[in-house]
Design a protein around this motif. Structure first.
Motif, mmCIF file in Angstrom:
data_model
loop_
_atom_site.group_PDB
_atom_site.id
_atom_site.type_symbol
_atom_site.label_atom_id
_atom_site.label_comp_id
_atom_site.label_asym_id
_atom_site.label_seq_id
_atom_site.Cartn_x
_atom_site.Cartn_y
_atom_site.Cartn_z
ATOM 1 N N ASN A 57 0.459 10.232 13.118
ATOM 2 C CA ASN A 57 0.313 11.057 14.320
ATOM 3 C C ASN A 57 1.084 10.382 15.460
ATOM 4 O O ASN A 57 1.761 9.380 15.245
ATOM 5 C CB ASN A 57 -1.168 11.256 14.671
ATOM 6 N N GLU A 58 0.959 10.909 16.674
ATOM 7 C CA GLU A 58 1.807 10.367 17.750
ATOM 8 C C GLU A 58 1.438 8.923 18.140
ATOM 9 O O GLU A 58 2.264 8.186 18.654
ATOM 10 C CB GLU A 58 1.758 11.277 18.984
ATOM 11 N N HIS A 59 0.192 8.512 17.855
ATOM 12 C CA HIS A 59 -0.237 7.155 18.232
ATOM 13 C C HIS A 59 0.032 6.119 17.144
ATOM 14 O O HIS A 59 0.255 4.951 17.442
ATOM 15 C CB HIS A 59 -1.728 7.130 18.558
ATOM 16 N N ALA A 60 -0.052 6.569 15.916
ATOM 17 C CA ALA A 60 0.081 5.590 14.830
ATOM 18 C C ALA A 60 0.684 6.215 13.587
ATOM 19 O O ALA A 60 0.266 7.300 13.169
ATOM 20 C CB ALA A 60 -1.288 5.009 14.475
ATOM 21 N N PHE A 61 1.666 5.512 13.043
ATOM 22 C CA PHE A 61 2.098 5.818 11.675
ATOM 23 C C PHE A 61 0.976 5.260 10.794
ATOM 24 O O PHE A 61 0.289 5.993 10.124
ATOM 25 C CB PHE A 61 3.445 5.149 11.399
ATOM 26 N N PRO A 96 13.986 11.277 -2.727
ATOM 27 C CA PRO A 96 14.169 10.525 -1.481
ATOM 28 C C PRO A 96 12.963 10.677 -0.562
ATOM 29 O O PRO A 96 12.372 11.755 -0.483
ATOM 30 C CB PRO A 96 15.415 11.179 -0.873
ATOM 31 N N MET A 97 12.630 9.586 0.101
ATOM 32 C CA MET A 97 11.475 9.613 1.014
ATOM 33 C C MET A 97 11.916 9.182 2.413
ATOM 34 O O MET A 97 12.610 8.166 2.576
ATOM 35 C CB MET A 97 10.399 8.632 0.539
ATOM 36 N N ILE A 98 11.479 9.936 3.397
ATOM 37 C CA ILE A 98 11.774 9.596 4.794
ATOM 38 C C ILE A 98 10.462 9.265 5.493
ATOM 39 O O ILE A 98 9.477 9.992 5.341
ATOM 40 C CB ILE A 98 12.439 10.787 5.523
ATOM 41 N N ALA A 99 10.455 8.191 6.272
ATOM 42 C CA ALA A 99 9.287 7.895 7.104
ATOM 43 C C ALA A 99 9.617 8.313 8.535
ATOM 44 O O ALA A 99 10.672 7.939 9.057
ATOM 45 C CB ALA A 99 8.957 6.409 7.052
ATOM 46 N N ALA A 100 8.745 9.084 9.133
ATOM 47 C CA ALA A 100 8.887 9.438 10.555
ATOM 48 C C ALA A 100 7.797 8.679 11.298
ATOM 49 O O ALA A 100 6.615 8.990 11.173
ATOM 50 C CB ALA A 100 8.724 10.939 10.745
ATOM 51 N N VAL A 101 8.211 7.656 12.037
ATOM 52 C CA VAL A 101 7.244 6.740 12.638
ATOM 53 C C VAL A 101 7.079 6.993 14.135
ATOM 54 O O VAL A 101 8.036 6.939 14.902
ATOM 55 C CB VAL A 101 7.685 5.273 12.430
ATOM 56 N N CYS A 116 9.960 3.567 2.082
ATOM 57 C CA CYS A 116 10.711 4.827 2.129
ATOM 58 C C CYS A 116 12.206 4.499 2.157
ATOM 59 O O CYS A 116 12.609 3.357 2.342
ATOM 60 C CB CYS A 116 10.309 5.635 3.355
ATOM 61 N N ASP A 117 13.031 5.531 2.005
ATOM 62 C CA ASP A 117 14.475 5.293 1.917
ATOM 63 C C ASP A 117 15.152 5.363 3.278
ATOM 64 O O ASP A 117 16.193 4.736 3.499
ATOM 65 C CB ASP A 117 15.096 6.316 0.963
ATOM 66 N N LEU A 118 14.587 6.143 4.163
ATOM 67 C CA LEU A 118 15.137 6.277 5.512
ATOM 68 C C LEU A 118 13.963 6.229 6.485
ATOM 69 O O LEU A 118 12.869 6.707 6.157
ATOM 70 C CB LEU A 118 15.851 7.629 5.666
ATOM 71 N N ILE A 119 14.212 5.646 7.656
ATOM 72 C CA ILE A 119 13.130 5.579 8.659
ATOM 73 C C ILE A 119 13.652 6.101 9.992
ATOM 74 O O ILE A 119 14.648 5.593 10.522
ATOM 75 C CB ILE A 119 12.623 4.120 8.865
ATOM 76 N N LEU A 120 12.984 7.124 10.515
ATOM 77 C CA LEU A 120 13.277 7.587 11.871
ATOM 78 C C LEU A 120 12.076 7.210 12.730
ATOM 79 O O LEU A 120 10.933 7.293 12.273
ATOM 80 C CB LEU A 120 13.456 9.111 11.912
ATOM 81 N N ALA A 121 12.340 6.797 13.964
ATOM 82 C CA ALA A 121 11.217 6.359 14.792
ATOM 83 C C ALA A 121 11.295 6.944 16.190
ATOM 84 O O ALA A 121 12.382 7.182 16.726
ATOM 85 C CB ALA A 121 11.203 4.826 14.874
ATOM 86 N N ALA A 122 10.135 7.179 16.754
ATOM 87 C CA ALA A 122 10.052 7.682 18.122
ATOM 88 C C ALA A 122 10.231 6.523 19.092
ATOM 89 O O ALA A 122 9.828 5.386 18.800
ATOM 90 C CB ALA A 122 8.695 8.333 18.338
#
Ligand code: COA
Length: 257
Positions: A57-61, A96-101, A116-122
């Protein structure tokens, strides 16, 4: 299976798994990890899923393994529970797995993102391995995958001092792929995931396997593996379709065959 700790949806070729224990910052207890593995197994079998997107969620991966669950555990308990078998399964996922952090990715949360294979972060999110502050150490890849991403010096700093780094620093170090404004994370991650889901599935699968192979092989072994995978793809219909579409100046339609 009715899930209690994760939310699972399927959107245009993307299997989305949201960790959902908001009261404890998505702490990863055994039940959540079991559900995660179950959902991943389903998605691996589902031909309609071309990419898996993992988010919190927005506070915690995720703020790491569940400390309350581990507090009184003995070595025997951990062995009997086979604590890390779920994590082993994560390493074997072929799609493929993406983490949205967003928010914190600490301890097991950071390790989960790294699996995961790719990580996008806020913007504003952070990554860290604080286990040392609890008198233990990372156990799900935090001393192995981290060092391969950020190098020995920074891995030592993060693991031995237990000090988290910002998303910007994680980006500079090559731990993650992109930092985006928090309100755009979901949309951006979904864009990446759908782009991946539209690629030729077998090519994506073998390319992923080949990159991961490089982490545990000599260069010669890795190059050999890469060549064999390349040859293998010429047995697929998608190779013919991809190259024919290029020559015919149209978009390819891949079928995973
Ligand atoms: N396991 C179990 N519960 C956890 C948890 C974890 N890893 N991380 C946070 N929680 C719980 C807290 O106990 C708290 O529950 P409560 O409201 O019932 O007291 C709730 O999540 C919110 O955490 P809180 O510490 O109040 O939030 P904060 O914003 O002040 O601090 C952290 C956030 C992440 C810095 C802090 O929670 C923390 O250090 N967590 C542990 C991180 C860690 O060491 N992970 C590795 C575990 S091996």
């Amino acid at each position: 299976m009715a899930y209690q700790h994760i939310l699972v949806t399927k959107i245009k070729g993307v299997g989305r798994i949201q960790l959902d224990r908001p009261d404890v910052l998505n702490a990863l207890n055994l039940a959540l990890m079991d559900e995660l593995v179950h959902a991943l197994n389903e998605m691996e079998r589902d031909d309609e899923v071309g990419c898996i997107l993992l988010c919190g969620n927005e506070h915690a991966f995720a703020a790491g393994a569940d400390i309350f669950e581990m507090l009184d555990a003995t070595t025997t308990d951990l062995l009997v529970q086979d604590q890390f078998s779920a994590w082993d399964r994560l390493s074997e996922v072929k799609k493929p797995m993406i983490a949205a952090v967003s928010g914190m990715a600490l301890g097991g949360g950071c390790e989960l993102a790294m699996a995961c294979d790719l990580i996008l972060a806020a913007e504003g999110s952070s990554f860290g391995q604080p286990e040392i502050n609890l008198g233990v150490m990372p156990g799900a890849g935090g001393t192995q995958r981290l060092v391969r991403s950020v190098g020995k010096a920074k891995a030592m700093e993060m693991v031995l001092l237990g000090r988290p780094i910002t998303a910007q620093e994680a980006y500079r170090l090559g731990l993650i792929n992109e930092v985006v404004p928090a309100h755009q994370l979901e949309e951006e991650a979904m864009k990446w995931a759908q782009r991946l889901a539209n690629k030729a599935p077998l090519a994506v699968r073998l390319a992923k396997e080949s990159i991961l192979k490089s982490m545990e092989s000599t260069l010669a072994e890795g190059l050999d593996f890469e060549q064999k995978c390349f040859y293998l793809l010429f047995a697929t219909e998608d190779q013919k379709e991809g190259m024919r579409a290029f020559v015919e100046k149209r978009r390819p339609h891949f079928h995973g065959k």
